[in-house]
Motif scaffolding. Sequence first.
Motif, PDB file in Angstrom:
ATOM      1  N   CYS A   1      42.854  -9.766 -52.952  1.00 33.66           N
ATOM      2  CA  CYS A   1      41.872 -10.331 -52.013  1.00 33.66           C
ATOM      3  C   CYS A   1      41.658 -11.828 -52.273  1.00 33.66           C
ATOM      4  O   CYS A   1      42.242 -12.419 -53.180  1.00 33.66           O
ATOM      5  CB  CYS A   1      40.539  -9.594 -52.179  1.00 33.66           C
ATOM      6  SG  CYS A   1      39.863  -9.719 -53.861  1.00 33.66           S
ATOM      7  N   ASN A   2      40.789 -12.445 -51.467  1.00 35.01           N
ATOM      8  CA  ASN A   2      40.383 -13.833 -51.684  1.00 35.01           C
ATOM      9  C   ASN A   2      39.562 -13.923 -52.971  1.00 35.01           C
ATOM     10  O   ASN A   2      38.921 -12.951 -53.382  1.00 35.01           O
ATOM     11  CB  ASN A   2      39.551 -14.339 -50.509  1.00 35.01           C
ATOM     12  CG  ASN A   2      40.375 -14.489 -49.247  1.00 35.01           C
ATOM     13  OD1 ASN A   2      41.575 -14.237 -49.240  1.00 35.01           O
ATOM     14  ND2 ASN A   2      39.729 -14.887 -48.162  1.00 35.01           N
ATOM     15  N   LYS A   3      39.559 -15.127 -53.558  1.00 37.96           N
ATOM     16  CA  LYS A   3      38.890 -15.286 -54.850  1.00 37.96           C
ATOM     17  C   LYS A   3      38.142 -16.612 -54.919  1.00 37.96           C
ATOM     18  O   LYS A   3      38.578 -17.612 -54.342  1.00 37.96           O
ATOM     19  CB  LYS A   3      39.906 -15.232 -55.999  1.00 37.96           C
ATOM     20  CG  LYS A   3      40.683 -13.927 -56.079  1.00 37.96           C
ATOM     21  CD  LYS A   3      41.806 -13.999 -57.091  1.00 37.96           C
ATOM     22  CE  LYS A   3      42.629 -12.723 -57.081  1.00 37.96           C
ATOM     23  NZ  LYS A   3      43.413 -12.571 -55.831  1.00 37.96           N
ATOM     24  N   THR A   4      37.030 -16.590 -55.644  1.00 40.88           N
ATOM     25  CA  THR A   4      36.327 -17.801 -56.047  1.00 40.88           C
ATOM     26  C   THR A   4      36.321 -17.809 -57.568  1.00 40.88           C
ATOM     27  O   THR A   4      35.807 -16.881 -58.196  1.00 40.88           O
ATOM     28  CB  THR A   4      34.887 -17.831 -55.514  1.00 40.88           C
ATOM     29  OG1 THR A   4      34.904 -17.747 -54.078  1.00 40.88           O
ATOM     30  CG2 THR A   4      34.175 -19.104 -55.937  1.00 40.88           C
ATOM     31  N   ILE A   5      36.907 -18.836 -58.167  1.00 37.20           N
ATOM     32  CA  ILE A   5      37.065 -18.907 -59.623  1.00 37.20           C
ATOM     33  C   ILE A   5      36.345 -20.155 -60.117  1.00 37.20           C
ATOM     34  O   ILE A   5      36.593 -21.257 -59.623  1.00 37.20           O
ATOM     35  CB  ILE A   5      38.557 -18.951 -60.009  1.00 37.20           C
ATOM     36  CG1 ILE A   5      39.281 -17.720 -59.438  1.00 37.20           C
ATOM     37  CG2 ILE A   5      38.739 -19.025 -61.514  1.00 37.20           C
ATOM     38  CD1 ILE A   5      40.797 -17.758 -59.615  1.00 37.20           C
ATOM     39  N   LEU A   6      35.442 -20.000 -61.076  1.00 37.05           N
ATOM     40  CA  LEU A   6      34.631 -21.135 -61.492  1.00 37.05           C
ATOM     41  C   LEU A   6      34.418 -21.163 -62.996  1.00 37.05           C
ATOM     42  O   LEU A   6      34.416 -20.122 -63.660  1.00 37.05           O
ATOM     43  CB  LEU A   6      33.278 -21.116 -60.778  1.00 37.05           C
ATOM     44  CG  LEU A   6      32.427 -19.863 -60.953  1.00 37.05           C
ATOM     45  CD1 LEU A   6      30.960 -20.218 -61.087  1.00 37.05           C
ATOM     46  CD2 LEU A   6      32.614 -18.920 -59.755  1.00 37.05           C
TER      47      LEU A   6
ATOM     48  N   LYS B   1      37.091  -6.946 -51.501  1.00 43.66           N
ATOM     49  CA  LYS B   1      37.577  -7.908 -50.513  1.00 43.66           C
ATOM     50  C   LYS B   1      37.335  -9.360 -50.917  1.00 43.66           C
ATOM     51  O   LYS B   1      37.827 -10.271 -50.259  1.00 43.66           O
ATOM     52  CB  LYS B   1      36.936  -7.617 -49.149  1.00 43.66           C
ATOM     53  CG  LYS B   1      37.369  -6.272 -48.575  1.00 43.66           C
ATOM     54  CD  LYS B   1      36.803  -6.049 -47.187  1.00 43.66           C
ATOM     55  CE  LYS B   1      37.276  -4.710 -46.610  1.00 43.66           C
ATOM     56  NZ  LYS B   1      36.693  -4.463 -45.265  1.00 43.66           N
ATOM     57  N   HIS B   2      36.558  -9.562 -51.975  1.00 47.65           N
ATOM     58  CA  HIS B   2      36.399 -10.916 -52.520  1.00 47.65           C
ATOM     59  C   HIS B   2      36.031 -10.781 -53.986  1.00 47.65           C
ATOM     60  O   HIS B   2      35.127 -10.031 -54.346  1.00 47.65           O
ATOM     61  CB  HIS B   2      35.319 -11.710 -51.784  1.00 47.65           C
ATOM     62  CG  HIS B   2      35.394 -13.187 -52.047  1.00 47.65           C
ATOM     63  ND1 HIS B   2      35.984 -14.060 -51.167  1.00 47.65           N
ATOM     64  CD2 HIS B   2      34.986 -13.949 -53.100  1.00 47.65           C
ATOM     65  CE1 HIS B   2      35.929 -15.295 -51.659  1.00 47.65           C
ATOM     66  NE2 HIS B   2      35.322 -15.244 -52.839  1.00 47.65           N
ATOM     67  N   LEU B   3      36.755 -11.509 -54.825  1.00 47.93           N
ATOM     68  CA  LEU B   3      36.507 -11.479 -56.263  1.00 47.93           C
ATOM     69  C   LEU B   3      35.985 -12.835 -56.714  1.00 47.93           C
ATOM     70  O   LEU B   3      36.555 -13.878 -56.382  1.00 47.93           O
ATOM     71  CB  LEU B   3      37.797 -11.154 -57.022  1.00 47.93           C
ATOM     72  CG  LEU B   3      37.683 -11.146 -58.556  1.00 47.93           C
ATOM     73  CD1 LEU B   3      36.861  -9.959 -59.033  1.00 47.93           C
ATOM     74  CD2 LEU B   3      39.068 -11.135 -59.207  1.00 47.93           C
ATOM     75  N   VAL B   4      34.885 -12.805 -57.482  1.00 48.02           N
ATOM     76  CA  VAL B   4      34.338 -14.017 -58.094  1.00 48.02           C
ATOM     77  C   VAL B   4      34.585 -13.937 -59.596  1.00 48.02           C
ATOM     78  O   VAL B   4      34.194 -12.963 -60.243  1.00 48.02           O
ATOM     79  CB  VAL B   4      32.831 -14.159 -57.819  1.00 48.02           C
ATOM     80  CG1 VAL B   4      32.283 -15.412 -58.496  1.00 48.02           C
ATOM     81  CG2 VAL B   4      32.551 -14.201 -56.325  1.00 48.02           C
ATOM     82  N   VAL B   5      35.272 -14.927 -60.141  1.00 46.96           N
ATOM     83  CA  VAL B   5      35.540 -14.979 -61.578  1.00 46.96           C
ATOM     84  C   VAL B   5      34.701 -16.097 -62.176  1.00 46.96           C
ATOM     85  O   VAL B   5      34.921 -17.277 -61.874  1.00 46.96           O
ATOM     86  CB  VAL B   5      37.034 -15.229 -61.871  1.00 46.96           C
ATOM     87  CG1 VAL B   5      37.289 -15.262 -63.376  1.00 46.96           C
ATOM     88  CG2 VAL B   5      37.892 -14.162 -61.204  1.00 46.96           C
TER      89      VAL B   5
END
Length: 686
Positions: free
Chosen positions: A491-496, A467-471
């Motif tokens: 799903c929603n994502k945080t990419i950093l 449900k949330h992916l962090v890259v």
Amino acid sequence: MTHPTINKTEKEEKAHLHALLDRLAVAMEDSDVVVREQASDLQETKDYLYENKTGMDRMEKEAVRMSITHMAIKGEKALDRKKRLARLMDSPYFGRIDFHEDGQPRPYYIGVHSFFDPEENRNLVHDWRAPVSSMFYDFETGPAHYEAPAGQVKGRLTLKRQYRIRQGKMEFMLENDLNIHDEILQKELSKTASQKMKHIVATIQRDQNAAIRNAESRVLIIQGLAGSGKTSIALHRIAFLLYRFRDSIRSDEIMILSPNKVFADYISNVLPELGEERILEAGMEELTGKVLEGRYKFQGFYEQVERLLEKKNEALRERIRFRADPAFVARLNEYLVHLENTNFTPALFSVGRYPIPEDFLLEKYQKYQRLPLLRRIPAMVGEIVNDLAFYYQHLVTAAERTHIRKSVEGMFRVLNLAAMYREFFDWLGRPELLRKAGGGRYEYADAAGLAYLKMQVDGLRPLEQVKHLVVDEMQDYTPLQYALLARLFPCNKTILGDSNQTVNPYAGSDAESIARVFPKADRVRMLRSYRSTVEIARFAQRIRPTPDMEVVERHGNEPSVTPCRDDAEELEAVSRLVTAFPDSGWESLGIICKTQGQADRLYHTLKERHERLCMINEKSEAFARGVVITSAHMAKGLEFDQVIVPHCSKKNYDSPAERQMLYVACTRAMHRLDLTHTGKASRFIS
């Protein structure tokens, strides 16, 4: 228990802390009783089920099993509360704000967890993720507000304090002033690397807090410089989202795409410190392998980077650059249209005495054009079987069904994925751009191409359980890989990440290119660096200038560059630094080489002189403390109290890829940086 007119002095604050710890101790005792009772009741019920399993009917057994399940869940919750209370016993809170709303002043103590006291019927400690706690990070004294579920609440902050409490003792308290965050920040940044990661929640800065509490963005891209706290922000963001949406998302429904197992282990202690369970972890190679169902072998990213650094292979660089271009995705899509138009040629065949004409077959092929190419075959077979039954009352036998399937398959010019991928390069007129690596494996850059092609022609079920992916390390993935991630994870994502830290300058992405894949993404930039001293940060700027960078004012020794006459003298210089390290008071020393081959050779040589050395390579799964030897690629995302970078000669660090590696190696250092070289120094440090 607490009133805004008291706890004005440090003595009064310590008395308040002592009283709160007494309340926590009582809560811990109560929690112990609950945990023991739950465990006892659960065991009794299990024993009852076992002893009476032959005398109970199915309904009664099911009822007992459901009871066991509910008791186990209650027991886990009780145990979780006990763990949280134990953390609060060590450090109940780190901040306090006094907020005046409608003329009614009220103090709020802020900690890693909340603590509700039933006697006073209110929270004595507020979770740092609670809406009211946001003011601690966002405002100094004066007008302030926070977003509550019912709307914005306005008022004034009249007091702001920060504390360091360890093992139930207040080490210091800082009174309200404009630099309160920076004073605490200086103390925390001066700690060792392992301590800093754990205690960052007390020093979240205003711009970081905005990114952490952003609950609206479907895709949030965080572009931050080396040491800007990108990974910490992402982990605190996860903890915030788990708190904010605790009724709809669990920790095992969040995944982080990490560069390697060592990095995943390195950050694994942060979420538990914030009161959350560990999350899922995967690597791009693992995900690509799953899409390809393990049918194709390909080299790993680590091996590709090593080949780029060890061999001056322009043809390899060209192949990598070609696949990293956003146009590569467009050309693949054009080829898929070409397949759609040319891959199927209908041919007359018969089932028994019933002919299946070409126009009927073409109609069915076009009817299922929304299906992936290879998924049309079973759909067309099903149509033929149904039509034979409906129009001719002919029930197809198993042998006839096999005949139908093989006949339809024979009308497709190419069905094999590897053959399609090979034909793609022929279609481009660039067959020389497809080369196998050793052992019949595909090159790493081809893994994403094969997976993307398979996804389009064979279909793909999205991983909707995530449900949330962090890259993390976003700069190391190509537009094609992001196109894969977009399909795999709706799903929603945080990419950093940081484009300055790519370990492969011939293939990667920046925030702009990623935003083209996710056009509705929100972007934030983190330009303030917290990791290294000013002296180390300035030194790294000579290697890779970043004009917008702002460094937190924390000073230390200038980095040292030691020239050596030969390899033996350089080995001696590195050995002296390792010998002196235990007296430094720090916990971690990283010796970072350009390649794994160099790291291996140095490790085996130094091992004869120093017993307590650890090696981190692509096979490692855990981050080792103490003295570590590794490559710049494996060191990405990590930080060490002291860093030694050997072999900093012009011969060893001269190409764009080598420059990136040197920058990554130097920016791992928090407090001290030492470089050594033989011959002429690299132009990047001379």
